[in-house]
Write a protein that holds these residues in place. Structure first.
Motif, PDB file in Angstrom:
ATOM      1  N   LYS A  64       0.824  -1.212   0.000  1.00  0.00           N
ATOM      2  CA  LYS A  64       0.000   0.000   0.000  1.00  0.00           C
ATOM      3  C   LYS A  64       0.854   1.256   0.000  1.00  0.00           C
ATOM      4  O   LYS A  64       0.406   2.330   0.373  1.00  0.00           O
ATOM      5  CB  LYS A  64      -0.913  -0.007   1.228  1.00  0.00           C
ATOM      6  CG  LYS A  64      -1.976  -1.068   1.181  1.00  0.00           C
ATOM      7  CD  LYS A  64      -3.328  -0.425   1.392  1.00  0.00           C
ATOM      8  CE  LYS A  64      -4.442  -1.347   0.963  1.00  0.00           C
ATOM      9  NZ  LYS A  64      -5.640  -1.154   1.762  1.00  0.00           N
ATOM     10  N   ARG A  65       2.094   1.121  -0.376  1.00  0.00           N
ATOM     11  CA  ARG A  65       2.961   2.291  -0.359  1.00  0.00           C
ATOM     12  C   ARG A  65       3.125   2.878  -1.754  1.00  0.00           C
ATOM     13  O   ARG A  65       3.107   2.174  -2.742  1.00  0.00           O
ATOM     14  CB  ARG A  65       4.338   1.903   0.184  1.00  0.00           C
ATOM     15  CG  ARG A  65       4.258   1.563   1.644  1.00  0.00           C
ATOM     16  CD  ARG A  65       5.612   1.285   2.166  1.00  0.00           C
ATOM     17  NE  ARG A  65       5.513   0.965   3.580  1.00  0.00           N
ATOM     18  CZ  ARG A  65       6.550   0.983   4.381  1.00  0.00           C
ATOM     19  NH1 ARG A  65       7.739   1.289   3.914  1.00  0.00           N
ATOM     20  NH2 ARG A  65       6.402   0.682   5.642  1.00  0.00           N
ATOM     21  N   GLU A  66       3.294   4.183  -1.765  1.00  0.00           N
ATOM     22  CA  GLU A  66       3.442   4.819  -3.058  1.00  0.00           C
ATOM     23  C   GLU A  66       4.098   6.181  -2.853  1.00  0.00           C
ATOM     24  O   GLU A  66       3.521   7.076  -2.254  1.00  0.00           O
ATOM     25  CB  GLU A  66       2.056   4.994  -3.688  1.00  0.00           C
ATOM     26  CG  GLU A  66       2.094   5.582  -5.055  1.00  0.00           C
ATOM     27  CD  GLU A  66       0.854   6.426  -5.325  1.00  0.00           C
ATOM     28  OE1 GLU A  66       0.632   6.713  -6.489  1.00  0.00           O
ATOM     29  OE2 GLU A  66       0.160   6.803  -4.370  1.00  0.00           O
ATOM     30  N   ALA A  67       5.335   6.313  -3.334  1.00  0.00           N
ATOM     31  CA  ALA A  67       6.078   7.559  -3.118  1.00  0.00           C
ATOM     32  C   ALA A  67       5.471   8.708  -3.909  1.00  0.00           C
ATOM     33  O   ALA A  67       5.685   9.868  -3.611  1.00  0.00           O
ATOM     34  CB  ALA A  67       7.540   7.369  -3.493  1.00  0.00           C
ATOM     35  N   GLY A  68       4.711   8.351  -4.958  1.00  0.00           N
ATOM     36  CA  GLY A  68       4.165   9.367  -5.860  1.00  0.00           C
ATOM     37  C   GLY A  68       3.299  10.387  -5.144  1.00  0.00           C
ATOM     38  O   GLY A  68       3.305  11.569  -5.482  1.00  0.00           O
ATOM     39  N   LEU A  69       2.565   9.955  -4.130  1.00  0.00           N
ATOM     40  CA  LEU A  69       1.625  10.857  -3.466  1.00  0.00           C
ATOM     41  C   LEU A  69       2.355  11.991  -2.743  1.00  0.00           C
ATOM     42  O   LEU A  69       2.014  13.160  -2.887  1.00  0.00           O
ATOM     43  CB  LEU A  69       0.747  10.081  -2.479  1.00  0.00           C
ATOM     44  CG  LEU A  69      -0.324  10.925  -1.788  1.00  0.00           C
ATOM     45  CD1 LEU A  69      -1.252  11.564  -2.810  1.00  0.00           C
ATOM     46  CD2 LEU A  69      -1.115  10.101  -0.794  1.00  0.00           C
ATOM     47  N   LEU A  70       3.395  11.613  -1.990  1.00  0.00           N
ATOM     48  CA  LEU A  70       4.172  12.622  -1.268  1.00  0.00           C
ATOM     49  C   LEU A  70       4.736  13.653  -2.250  1.00  0.00           C
ATOM     50  O   LEU A  70       4.667  14.857  -2.013  1.00  0.00           O
ATOM     51  CB  LEU A  70       5.296  11.943  -0.483  1.00  0.00           C
ATOM     52  CG  LEU A  70       6.216  12.850   0.319  1.00  0.00           C
ATOM     53  CD1 LEU A  70       5.451  13.644   1.361  1.00  0.00           C
ATOM     54  CD2 LEU A  70       7.306  12.021   1.009  1.00  0.00           C
ATOM     55  N   ASN A  71       5.265  13.153  -3.356  1.00  0.00           N
ATOM     56  CA  ASN A  71       5.824  14.067  -4.365  1.00  0.00           C
ATOM     57  C   ASN A  71       4.757  14.970  -4.970  1.00  0.00           C
ATOM     58  O   ASN A  71       4.977  16.166  -5.157  1.00  0.00           O
ATOM     59  CB  ASN A  71       6.521  13.286  -5.480  1.00  0.00           C
ATOM     60  CG  ASN A  71       7.782  12.611  -4.955  1.00  0.00           C
ATOM     61  OD1 ASN A  71       8.361  13.072  -3.972  1.00  0.00           O
ATOM     62  ND2 ASN A  71       8.174  11.517  -5.584  1.00  0.00           N
ATOM     63  N   ALA A  72       3.616  14.370  -5.258  1.00  0.00           N
ATOM     64  CA  ALA A  72       2.529  15.159  -5.866  1.00  0.00           C
ATOM     65  C   ALA A  72       2.079  16.259  -4.909  1.00  0.00           C
ATOM     66  O   ALA A  72       1.870  17.405  -5.317  1.00  0.00           O
ATOM     67  CB  ALA A  72       1.358  14.255  -6.230  1.00  0.00           C
ATOM     68  N   VAL A  73       1.950  15.918  -3.625  1.00  0.00           N
ATOM     69  CA  VAL A  73       1.535  16.915  -2.631  1.00  0.00           C
ATOM     70  C   VAL A  73       2.575  18.020  -2.543  1.00  0.00           C
ATOM     71  O   VAL A  73       2.245  19.212  -2.502  1.00  0.00           O
ATOM     72  CB  VAL A  73       1.321  16.254  -1.241  1.00  0.00           C
ATOM     73  CG1 VAL A  73       1.204  17.302  -0.150  1.00  0.00           C
ATOM     74  CG2 VAL A  73       0.087  15.375  -1.264  1.00  0.00           C
ATOM     75  N   ARG A  74       3.835  17.612  -2.551  1.00  0.00           N
ATOM     76  CA  ARG A  74       4.927  18.585  -2.455  1.00  0.00           C
ATOM     77  C   ARG A  74       4.907  19.518  -3.673  1.00  0.00           C
ATOM     78  O   ARG A  74       5.063  20.721  -3.547  1.00  0.00           O
ATOM     79  CB  ARG A  74       6.255  17.830  -2.386  1.00  0.00           C
ATOM     80  CG  ARG A  74       7.368  18.660  -1.779  1.00  0.00           C
ATOM     81  CD  ARG A  74       8.630  17.845  -1.665  1.00  0.00           C
ATOM     82  NE  ARG A  74       8.737  17.121  -0.407  1.00  0.00           N
ATOM     83  CZ  ARG A  74       9.362  15.949  -0.270  1.00  0.00           C
ATOM     84  NH1 ARG A  74       9.900  15.350  -1.304  1.00  0.00           N
ATOM     85  NH2 ARG A  74       9.435  15.384   0.917  1.00  0.00           N
ATOM     86  N   GLU A  75       4.674  18.931  -4.829  1.00  0.00           N
ATOM     87  CA  GLU A  75       4.694  19.724  -6.055  1.00  0.00           C
ATOM     88  C   GLU A  75       3.551  20.739  -6.099  1.00  0.00           C
ATOM     89  O   GLU A  75       3.752  21.900  -6.429  1.00  0.00           O
ATOM     90  CB  GLU A  75       4.595  18.776  -7.260  1.00  0.00           C
ATOM     91  CG  GLU A  75       5.057  19.432  -8.542  1.00  0.00           C
ATOM     92  CD  GLU A  75       5.111  18.402  -9.658  1.00  0.00           C
ATOM     93  OE1 GLU A  75       4.395  18.615 -10.638  1.00  0.00           O
ATOM     94  OE2 GLU A  75       5.835  17.399  -9.498  1.00  0.00           O
TER      95      GLU A  75
END
Ligand code: SF4
Ligand code: SF4
Lengths: 290, 182
Positions: B9-20
């Motif tokens: 259930k992990r996905e680094a994409g979300l953190l990056n998207a929020v940051r962006e």
């Protein structure tokens, strides 16, 4: 004293009373308010929840109109005030945002138009002395809970309105009018105004706690400086009473309506007949200074 | 309560998207929970603001976007105002809402996206909001015809709500702003 004045969309519907009271009060205090011709919506919460540039360009469009008028902008609605202040802040601070907003508007805007809340104009620009001279009536010790809500005071970096945890500007205005500003802890709590239609259950929870605290602190009425807070706290009292088995019955008025009463203006001219919880007790408490 | 997130259930994409989208560096969070303590809806939600940040940092997937706070956050900015690390939580919530719309995640109670959509539609068409039109469209969309039905006659009588939209707006900028957005 001459300003560009942005009434905001609610001035044409839910907050007609706020608009009426500002117009009447300004007439007596020689504040000239000129609406930018064809002003448009600031985008409010739905815009910033949807797209950042949209949420900055919509208020910037109106600020650009004020800039062309070479006037400072005066606003009453806390949401419009907040969006304009945030737009100025972001445009001034971040060159890339300024560029994107300019691209969206089709014109350059530098974030330089000063934005004031109408209460700030009364206290800081009209001034205590002139207000005291103009008041023909007094609140005669009426116990008022001043409710500032969220959007005037936060985020402090952008709005720079007053202390974000314990603002006092409305309190001082009430004191000048001879009222008693009660000390209470919910001045800047959120009433859930943005959820007026979507999450009434949340509104009921948040507003119930604010109304309850005002009552516990001994308030006879609440003064507000935002149309969303007014409608929420006034119109929802009956719903809250039903769900919470409470007995809230406290008048929620715009602080400009109280100013108007102290200037001797008739309650109908201030739109006080539009309140849902009757403000009769306030009108009866007003005493002539002579 | 400990936060448990299984590997799949992990996905680094979300953190990056929020940051962006938000431009906020969530990694600075101290987990002091001042945001949660001041949040007006913290007691009404399952996942309060400080936990949203923790879950983002643990690379949790879609379920963070689906957290109840995302559409119950009142954008009151108390969290940001009190954060000792100046983390703009309200901007993070805006980012999560934008991502939630993009990913077309499950609609939550109250359907705030539908309300926002119709609010902005009236602004696009008239240049100003038109309460009655927006309310009608939202009610049809949520099939919730009876809520507040008792209030409209009183509000119309008091002229607390306008029957017709305003036609006084100059839509020059608004039209361009919405065109550029798409
Ligand atoms: S207040 Fe700031 S530092 Fe503290 S938990 Fe919340 S986001 Fe993290
Ligand atoms: S902005 Fe949202 S998350 Fe932050 S305190 Fe307010 S309701 Fe809670």
């Amino acid at each position: 004293m001459k300003y560009a004045y942005y009434p905001g969309c609610s001035a044409e519907s839910t907050a007609r009373d706020q608009y009426m009271s500002i117009r009447e009060v300004s007439k007596i205090l020689d504040i000239e308010l000129i609406e930018p011709k064809g002003w448009t919506c600031c985008g409010s919460t739905p815009a910033h929840q949807t797209d950042k540039i949209l949420s900055l360009a919509l208020p910037a469009a109106n600020l650009l109109m004020a800039k062309k008028m070479e006037l400072d902008m005066v606003v009453f609605c806390a949401a419009c005030y907040n969006r304009m202040k945030v737009a100025n802040y972001e445009i001034q601070k971040y060159p890339d945002i300024r560029k994107e907003v300019a691209d969206s508007l089709g014109e350059e805007y530098d974030g330089s138009v000063n934005v004031h809340h109408f209460v700030e104009v009364l206290i800081k620009n009209v001034g205590v002395k002139k207000l005291q001279e103009a008041f023909t009536h007094s609140l005669d010790g009426l116990k008022v809970a001043n409710y500032y809500g969220c959007l005037l005071v936060r985020p402090k970096e952008a709005t720079n309105f007053d202390d974000p945890e314990n603002p006092t500007i409305m309190d001082s205005l009430i004191t000048i009018m001879g009222g008693e500003s009660i000390d209470w802890p919910h001045k800047v709590e959120c009433c859930g105004g943005g959820f007026a239609l979507t999450r009434t259950d949340v509104v009921i929870e948040l507003s119930n706690s604010i109304l309850g605290m005002a009552k516990a602190a001994g308030a006879e009425c609440m003064a507000v400086a935002c149309p969303m807070c007014q409608v929420n706290l006034d119109l929802r009292q009956s719903d809250i009473n039903k769900v919470k088995h409470s007995s809230h019955n406290i008048p929620i008025v715009y602080i400009t309506q109280l100013v108007g009463l102290c200037l001797g203006i008739a309650p109908e001219k201030l739109g006080m007949d539009k309140c849902v919880v009757s403000p009769r007790s306030i009108i009866e408490a007003i005493k002539s200074n002579y | 309560m400990p936060i448990v997130i299984s590997k799949n259930k992990r996905e680094a994409g979300l953190l990056n998207a929020v940051r962006e989208i938000s431009g906020v560096d969530v990694a600075r969070c101290l987990q002091c929970k001042k945001c949660t303590n001041g949040c007006p809806v913290a007691t009404l939600v399952k996942v309060p603001p400080s936990e949203i940040i923790r879950r983002l940092l643990l690379n949790e997937d879609d379920s963070t976007v689906n957290s109840d706070l995302v559409w119950m956050c009142a954008s009151c900015e108390t969290c940001f105002s009190r954060c000792p690390m100046q983390i703009d939580m309200a901007a993070i919530m805006d980012a999560l809402r934008i991502i939630s719309i993009k990913r077309n995640t499950a609609k939550q109670k109250g359907n705030v996206p539908l309300f926002n959509k119709w609010f902005l539609k009236t602004v696009k068409v008239f240049g100003r909001t038109y309460d009655l039109g927006m309310i009608a469209a939202y009610k049809v969309g949520t099939s919730n015809y009876f809520q507040d039905a008792d209030k409209f006659p009183m509000m119309l009588r008091k002229r607390k709500i306008a029957l017709f939209p305003s036609f006084k707006a100059d839509k020059k900028y608004v039209t361009r702003i919405f065109k550029k957005k798409n």
